[in-house]
Design an enzyme around this catalytic site. Structure first.
Site, PDB file in Angstrom:
ATOM      1  N   LEU A   1       0.817  -1.219   0.000  1.00  0.00           N
ATOM      2  CA  LEU A   1       0.000   0.000   0.000  1.00  0.00           C
ATOM      3  C   LEU A   1       0.854   1.273   0.000  1.00  0.00           C
ATOM      4  O   LEU A   1       1.846   1.368   0.719  1.00  0.00           O
ATOM      5  CB  LEU A   1      -0.925   0.008   1.226  1.00  0.00           C
ATOM      6  CG  LEU A   1      -1.902  -1.165   1.337  1.00  0.00           C
ATOM      7  CD1 LEU A   1      -2.807  -0.997   2.564  1.00  0.00           C
ATOM      8  CD2 LEU A   1      -2.744  -1.324   0.077  1.00  0.00           C
ATOM      9  N   HIS A   2       0.427   2.219  -0.831  1.00  0.00           N
ATOM     10  CA  HIS A   2       1.070   3.539  -0.883  1.00  0.00           C
ATOM     11  C   HIS A   2      -0.033   4.588  -0.794  1.00  0.00           C
ATOM     12  O   HIS A   2      -1.219   4.243  -0.633  1.00  0.00           O
ATOM     13  CB  HIS A   2       1.906   3.683  -2.160  1.00  0.00           C
ATOM     14  CG  HIS A   2       1.160   3.316  -3.412  1.00  0.00           C
ATOM     15  ND1 HIS A   2       0.078   4.047  -3.866  1.00  0.00           N
ATOM     16  CD2 HIS A   2       1.309   2.291  -4.287  1.00  0.00           C
ATOM     17  CE1 HIS A   2      -0.378   3.509  -4.973  1.00  0.00           C
ATOM     18  NE2 HIS A   2       0.327   2.417  -5.253  1.00  0.00           N
TER      19      HIS A   2
ATOM     20  N   HIS B   1      -3.312   4.077  -2.776  1.00  0.00           N
ATOM     21  CA  HIS B   1      -4.293   3.172  -2.156  1.00  0.00           C
ATOM     22  C   HIS B   1      -4.980   3.861  -0.967  1.00  0.00           C
ATOM     23  O   HIS B   1      -6.189   3.742  -0.768  1.00  0.00           O
ATOM     24  CB  HIS B   1      -3.606   1.912  -1.619  1.00  0.00           C
ATOM     25  CG  HIS B   1      -2.930   1.066  -2.642  1.00  0.00           C
ATOM     26  ND1 HIS B   1      -1.564   0.928  -2.708  1.00  0.00           N
ATOM     27  CD2 HIS B   1      -3.428   0.285  -3.627  1.00  0.00           C
ATOM     28  CE1 HIS B   1      -1.244   0.107  -3.684  1.00  0.00           C
ATOM     29  NE2 HIS B   1      -2.349  -0.303  -4.265  1.00  0.00           N
TER      30      HIS B   1
ATOM     31  N   GLN C   1      -4.737 -12.729 -12.627  1.00  0.00           N
ATOM     32  CA  GLN C   1      -4.558 -11.573 -13.509  1.00  0.00           C
ATOM     33  C   GLN C   1      -3.113 -11.402 -13.957  1.00  0.00           C
ATOM     34  O   GLN C   1      -2.768 -10.400 -14.587  1.00  0.00           O
ATOM     35  CB  GLN C   1      -5.108 -10.295 -12.865  1.00  0.00           C
ATOM     36  CG  GLN C   1      -4.337  -9.807 -11.659  1.00  0.00           C
ATOM     37  CD  GLN C   1      -5.082  -8.700 -10.919  1.00  0.00           C
ATOM     38  OE1 GLN C   1      -6.140  -8.922 -10.339  1.00  0.00           O
ATOM     39  NE2 GLN C   1      -4.553  -7.492 -10.960  1.00  0.00           N
TER      40      GLN C   1
ATOM     41  N   GLU D   1      -8.544   6.007 -10.543  1.00  0.00           N
ATOM     42  CA  GLU D   1      -8.489   6.397 -11.965  1.00  0.00           C
ATOM     43  C   GLU D   1      -7.135   6.068 -12.559  1.00  0.00           C
ATOM     44  O   GLU D   1      -6.965   6.056 -13.769  1.00  0.00           O
ATOM     45  CB  GLU D   1      -8.771   7.900 -12.092  1.00  0.00           C
ATOM     46  CG  GLU D   1     -10.216   8.261 -11.849  1.00  0.00           C
ATOM     47  CD  GLU D   1     -10.501   9.733 -12.087  1.00  0.00           C
ATOM     48  OE1 GLU D   1      -9.547  10.513 -12.303  1.00  0.00           O
ATOM     49  OE2 GLU D   1     -11.688  10.109 -12.032  1.00  0.00           O
TER      50      GLU D   1
ATOM     51  N   ASP E   1      -5.819   3.307 -12.824  1.00  0.00           N
ATOM     52  CA  ASP E   1      -6.090   2.153 -13.686  1.00  0.00           C
ATOM     53  C   ASP E   1      -7.442   2.407 -14.354  1.00  0.00           C
ATOM     54  O   ASP E   1      -8.457   1.810 -14.005  1.00  0.00           O
ATOM     55  CB  ASP E   1      -6.099   0.876 -12.839  1.00  0.00           C
ATOM     56  CG  ASP E   1      -4.772   0.677 -12.119  1.00  0.00           C
ATOM     57  OD1 ASP E   1      -3.843   0.171 -12.741  1.00  0.00           O
ATOM     58  OD2 ASP E   1      -4.656   1.090 -10.942  1.00  0.00           O
TER      59      ASP E   1
ATOM     60  N   GLN F   1      -9.444  -0.335 -16.092  1.00  0.00           N
ATOM     61  CA  GLN F   1      -9.976  -1.236 -15.057  1.00  0.00           C
ATOM     62  C   GLN F   1     -11.220  -0.634 -14.394  1.00  0.00           C
ATOM     63  O   GLN F   1     -12.218  -1.329 -14.162  1.00  0.00           O
ATOM     64  CB  GLN F   1      -8.887  -1.483 -14.015  1.00  0.00           C
ATOM     65  CG  GLN F   1      -9.345  -2.205 -12.770  1.00  0.00           C
ATOM     66  CD  GLN F   1      -8.173  -2.529 -11.870  1.00  0.00           C
ATOM     67  OE1 GLN F   1      -7.410  -3.438 -12.142  1.00  0.00           O
ATOM     68  NE2 GLN F   1      -8.008  -1.772 -10.790  1.00  0.00           N
TER      69      GLN F   1
ATOM     70  N   MET G   1       1.655   7.263  -8.466  1.00  0.00           N
ATOM     71  CA  MET G   1       2.122   6.273  -7.489  1.00  0.00           C
ATOM     72  C   MET G   1       1.683   4.877  -7.919  1.00  0.00           C
ATOM     73  O   MET G   1       0.560   4.693  -8.395  1.00  0.00           O
ATOM     74  CB  MET G   1       1.563   6.592  -6.112  1.00  0.00           C
ATOM     75  CG  MET G   1       2.187   7.833  -5.544  1.00  0.00           C
ATOM     76  SD  MET G   1       1.739   8.039  -3.828  1.00  0.00           S
ATOM     77  CE  MET G   1       2.547   9.600  -3.520  1.00  0.00           C
TER      78      MET G   1
ATOM     79  N   SER H   1       2.683   0.451  -7.000  1.00  0.00           N
ATOM     80  CA  SER H   1       3.534  -0.534  -6.314  1.00  0.00           C
ATOM     81  C   SER H   1       4.703  -0.934  -7.213  1.00  0.00           C
ATOM     82  O   SER H   1       5.782  -1.277  -6.731  1.00  0.00           O
ATOM     83  CB  SER H   1       2.718  -1.770  -5.952  1.00  0.00           C
ATOM     84  OG  SER H   1       1.544  -1.389  -5.270  1.00  0.00           O
TER      85      SER H   1
HETATM   86  P1  AMP Z   1      -3.517  -2.397  -7.007  1.00  0.00           P
HETATM   87  O1  AMP Z   1      -3.089  -2.759  -5.616  1.00  0.00           O
HETATM   88  O2  AMP Z   1      -2.415  -1.890  -7.859  1.00  0.00           O
HETATM   89  O3  AMP Z   1      -4.358  -3.474  -7.649  1.00  0.00           O
HETATM   90  O4  AMP Z   1      -4.483  -1.157  -6.841  1.00  0.00           O
HETATM   91  C1  AMP Z   1      -5.599  -1.213  -5.989  1.00  0.00           C
HETATM   92  C2  AMP Z   1      -6.446   0.008  -6.228  1.00  0.00           C
HETATM   93  O5  AMP Z   1      -5.684   1.175  -5.937  1.00  0.00           O
HETATM   94  C3  AMP Z   1      -6.915   0.135  -7.678  1.00  0.00           C
HETATM   95  O6  AMP Z   1      -8.263   0.598  -7.699  1.00  0.00           O
HETATM   96  C4  AMP Z   1      -5.978   1.159  -8.242  1.00  0.00           C
HETATM   97  O7  AMP Z   1      -6.513   1.889  -9.328  1.00  0.00           O
HETATM   98  C5  AMP Z   1      -5.789   2.068  -7.032  1.00  0.00           C
HETATM   99  N1  AMP Z   1      -4.559   2.851  -7.178  1.00  0.00           N
HETATM  100  C6  AMP Z   1      -3.305   2.381  -7.381  1.00  0.00           C
HETATM  101  N2  AMP Z   1      -2.432   3.403  -7.523  1.00  0.00           N
HETATM  102  C7  AMP Z   1      -3.164   4.546  -7.386  1.00  0.00           C
HETATM  103  C8  AMP Z   1      -2.846   5.935  -7.437  1.00  0.00           C
HETATM  104  N3  AMP Z   1      -1.603   6.364  -7.659  1.00  0.00           N
HETATM  105  N4  AMP Z   1      -3.849   6.822  -7.266  1.00  0.00           N
HETATM  106  C9  AMP Z   1      -5.127   6.405  -7.057  1.00  0.00           C
HETATM  107  N5  AMP Z   1      -5.478   5.106  -7.002  1.00  0.00           N
HETATM  108  C10 AMP Z   1      -4.522   4.185  -7.163  1.00  0.00           C
END
Ligand code: AMP
Length: 293
Positions: A47-48, A51, A75, A162, A164, A167, A198, A200
């Protein structure tokens, strides 16, 4: 079930950690029976602040926030980074505790995919271009796991970034088409101060690559500016691709101008539009997108 207590504004808050669907359901149903609203935030962990912005959006608009942490194997293609994907559960839980989030759902793979699992959710059309073209397995895995998470928890709302963008559109369509009674909420992309979205996967970048990485966002903003001035998509994209390649990106998977809702390719931004791109920087595939106008 694990419970951690934190104190915020003089009030004791507890983050509960559950690992099975039955406990998740019990907890969420308890809240909803009391007419308390629930927001779900599906993540793959590491998490950053991006998230955490989703968790904060959930806490602002719902009585309870449930964050799921699950690196979803379906995925990832066999040649992708499933094994190497960053995982740090203790750090993730500490970040959720600090926000006074209510519940983390951290299932093992066998809780999500029982022996003989043989169902998948496919969203046609929206998934075929952009990231779907080079990662044909990806959106099937996402749509399947997100529909499971929505049905397991049955929250009032679910929050997606947004960042992604494709997605977000796919999940919104899937929930509508399958009559899953959950409102899908999009949250703007959180960026580093130099504009890099940002992610991961930014952990994979070398210091040299990290210095170049913000060029992706700059190029997308330049393209969006040109489109707002009436330039044709192809011209603006061509110039942007050269800038990326000269900066050290390559291959550029795609840069496209699409309708903001249905993601159809646009020759000009003559309706609400989004510029989206995916490009490799060394071995890391970065994606980003910006609105036009
Ligand atoms: P992930 O862990 O990469 O699958 O992301 C989980 C959720 O966090 C998804 O809905 C991503 O679109 C969202 N997310 C990831 N990075 C960001 C970011 N920099 N800004 C906003 N939402 C994010």
């Amino acid at each position: 079930m694990r419970t951690v207590q934190t104190v915020k504004d003089g009030e004791v808050k507890s983050l509960e950690v559950v690992r099975d669907v039955a406990s998740l359901r019990t907890k969420v149903w308890e809240w909803r029976r009391r007419d308390e609203s629930v927001g779900l935030i599906p993540t793959m962990g590491a998490l950053h602040e991006g998230h955490l912005a989703l968790v904060e959006a959930a806490l602002r608009t719902c009585d309870h926030a449930v964050t799921t942490i699950f690196v979803n194997p379906t995925q990832f293609a066999p040649n992708e980074d499933f094994e190497a994907y960053p995982r740090d559960e203790a750090d993730d839980l500490a970040k959720l505790e600090a926000l006074s989030a209510d519940l983390a759902f951290v299932p093992p793979v066998e809780e999500m995919y029982a022996d003989g699992f043989s169902t998948s959710v496919a969203v046609s059309g929206l998934t075929e271009g952009l990231c779907g073209a080079s990662r044909p397995h990806f959106f099937g895995g996402v749509a399947t796991v997100v529909s499971k998470l929505l049905l397991q928890a049955l929250p009032d709302r679910a929050f997606f970034g947004e960042k992604d963008y494709q997605q977000l559109r796919v999940v919104t369509r899937m929930a509508r088409d399958l009559d899953i009674p959950v409102e899908i909420v999009g949250v703007p992309t959180v960026r580093e101060t130099d504009g890099l979205a940002m992610s991961s996967r930014n952990w994979y970048l070398s210091p040299e690559e990290r210095a170049v990485a913000p060029t992706l966002h700059k190029v997308l903003c330049d393209i969006a500016g040109k489109l707002s001035n009436g330039d044709a998509s192809a011209v603006a994209i061509g110039a942007g691709k050269s800038v990326l390649e000269n900066a050290g990106f390559g291959p550029v998977d795609y840069i496209e101008v699409c309708g903001a809702d249905t993601l159809e390719p646009l020759e000009r931004a003559d309706r609400p539009a989004r510029v989206l791109a995916a490009a490799y920087l060394g071995r890391t595939r970065l994606i980003d997108n910006v609105p036009v106008g």
